[in-house]
Design a protein around this motif. Structure first.
Motif, PDB file in Angstrom:
ATOM      1  N   ASP A   8      18.632  -9.494 -20.767  1.00 42.13           N
ATOM      2  CA  ASP A   8      20.016  -9.042 -20.831  1.00 42.13           C
ATOM      3  C   ASP A   8      20.827  -9.367 -19.577  1.00 42.13           C
ATOM      4  O   ASP A   8      22.052  -9.223 -19.586  1.00 42.13           O
ATOM      5  CB  ASP A   8      20.094  -7.549 -21.125  1.00 42.13           C
ATOM      6  CG  ASP A   8      19.520  -6.692 -20.003  1.00 42.13           C
ATOM      7  OD1 ASP A   8      18.521  -7.107 -19.396  1.00 42.13           O
ATOM      8  OD2 ASP A   8      20.071  -5.605 -19.750  1.00 42.13           O
ATOM      9  N   ASP A  32      19.637  -9.073 -26.245  1.00 43.68           N
ATOM     10  CA  ASP A  32      19.272  -7.681 -26.505  1.00 43.68           C
ATOM     11  C   ASP A  32      18.043  -7.644 -27.406  1.00 43.68           C
ATOM     12  O   ASP A  32      17.659  -8.663 -28.000  1.00 43.68           O
ATOM     13  CB  ASP A  32      20.438  -6.888 -27.126  1.00 43.68           C
ATOM     14  CG  ASP A  32      20.835  -7.380 -28.513  1.00 43.68           C
ATOM     15  OD1 ASP A  32      20.032  -7.215 -29.456  1.00 43.68           O
ATOM     16  OD2 ASP A  32      21.936  -7.929 -28.661  1.00 43.68           O
ATOM     17  N   LEU A  54      15.859  -3.614 -22.036  1.00 41.52           N
ATOM     18  CA  LEU A  54      16.842  -4.298 -22.858  1.00 41.52           C
ATOM     19  C   LEU A  54      17.723  -3.292 -23.594  1.00 41.52           C
ATOM     20  O   LEU A  54      17.253  -2.192 -23.941  1.00 41.52           O
ATOM     21  CB  LEU A  54      16.144  -5.183 -23.907  1.00 41.52           C
ATOM     22  CG  LEU A  54      15.351  -6.398 -23.422  1.00 41.52           C
ATOM     23  CD1 LEU A  54      14.519  -6.951 -24.567  1.00 41.52           C
ATOM     24  CD2 LEU A  54      16.303  -7.468 -22.898  1.00 41.52           C
ATOM     25  N   PRO A  55      18.973  -3.646 -23.878  1.00 37.64           N
ATOM     26  CA  PRO A  55      19.808  -2.780 -24.717  1.00 37.64           C
ATOM     27  C   PRO A  55      19.402  -2.863 -26.180  1.00 37.64           C
ATOM     28  O   PRO A  55      18.778  -3.829 -26.611  1.00 37.64           O
ATOM     29  CB  PRO A  55      21.217  -3.347 -24.497  1.00 37.64           C
ATOM     30  CG  PRO A  55      21.006  -4.767 -24.094  1.00 37.64           C
ATOM     31  CD  PRO A  55      19.711  -4.808 -23.348  1.00 37.64           C
ATOM     32  N   ARG A  56      19.755  -1.835 -26.926  1.00 32.65           N
ATOM     33  CA  ARG A  56      19.562  -1.720 -28.371  1.00 32.65           C
ATOM     34  C   ARG A  56      18.107  -1.500 -28.775  1.00 32.65           C
ATOM     35  O   ARG A  56      17.813  -0.646 -29.600  1.00 32.65           O
ATOM     36  CB  ARG A  56      20.138  -2.933 -29.119  1.00 32.65           C
ATOM     37  CG  ARG A  56      21.633  -3.141 -28.892  1.00 32.65           C
ATOM     38  CD  ARG A  56      22.161  -4.295 -29.690  1.00 32.65           C
ATOM     39  NE  ARG A  56      22.146  -4.021 -31.120  1.00 32.65           N
ATOM     40  CZ  ARG A  56      22.333  -4.945 -32.055  1.00 32.65           C
ATOM     41  NH1 ARG A  56      22.511  -6.224 -31.692  1.00 32.65           N
ATOM     42  NH2 ARG A  56      22.320  -4.629 -33.329  1.00 32.65           N
TER      43      ARG A  56
END
Length: 217
Positions: A8, A32, A54-56
């Protein structure tokens, strides 16, 4: 060989993609965890370089869900260097683990080692007839004299050499040697095979009509 890099941090993602492409890898990227999981499940990668934070969907969550369906090799990247974090990553299904900040040379060496182990290749070199293929330096030589190959020519030869004795379909070669932005309907593969044959002779890479290509075992 085809990689997926899931990271990310935009600058790091770009630099890793550029560095691995310069080494001759076909590279897809995701920023992501959800996008990374989707691509990892949809395409046959030779290795996934996966950030933990990481996002999500975090990297370990992605890894656990991937392992239900696929055994694609995974090299984890993380800023966490505690023993417990490394153990958790490896127990979640990672094949190797690299702590940030890292040296690019070490990352590339670990990538080669992970891919080599996944293909059941213990040695760092392959002998193909009169030729010596060095996996660490990504070079080909004959009688000690190096034969110049482009990055894509080397990747094609390496992929076939690691599967010598087996016929590799055109579809598989396109899936592992070209990234998501390449046109799979083009004649790129034929062009590279033709160039290799001009450099190495016509007998090394065999064409199996209607099936694909092979290097004799």
């Amino acid at each position: 060989m085809r990689l997926l890099i899931v990271e990310d941090e935009a600058d790091l993602l770009q630099s890793l993609a550029m560095a691995t492409r310069d080494e001759g890898y076909a590279v897809d990227t995701a920023s992501d965890g959800e996008e990374g999981l989707h691509k990892a499940l949809e395409s046959p990668y030779d290795c996934i370089v996966l950030d933990v934070m990481l996002p999500r969907l975090d990297g370990l969550g992605l890894l656990r869900r991937l392992r239900v369906a696929k055994a694609t090799p995974v090299l984890l990247l993380t800023a966490r260097d505690a023993t417990g974090d490394r153990v958790q990553g490896l127990d979640s299904g990672a094949d190797d683990y690299l702590v940030k900040p890292f040296d690019l040379g070490e990352l590339l060496a670990r990538l080669r080692a992970v891919i080599r182990r996944h293909n059941g290749q213990a040695s760092s070199s392959l002998v193909i007839g009169e030729y010596d293929l060095s996996l660490p330096s990504r070079t080909l030589s004959k009688g000690g004299v190096r034969i110049p190959l482009t990055a894509r020519e080397y990747s094609l030869l390496e992929y076939l050499a690691l599967r010598r004795g087996s016929v590799v379909s055109r579809t598989e070669l396109y899936e592992h040697l070209f990234d998501e932005n390449d046109d799979s309907l083009s004649n790129l593969l034929d062009v590279h095979v033709s160039k290799l044959r001009r450099k190495l002779g016509t007998d090394l890479i065999e064409t199996r009509r209607g099936m694909g290509y092979a290097i004799a075992g």
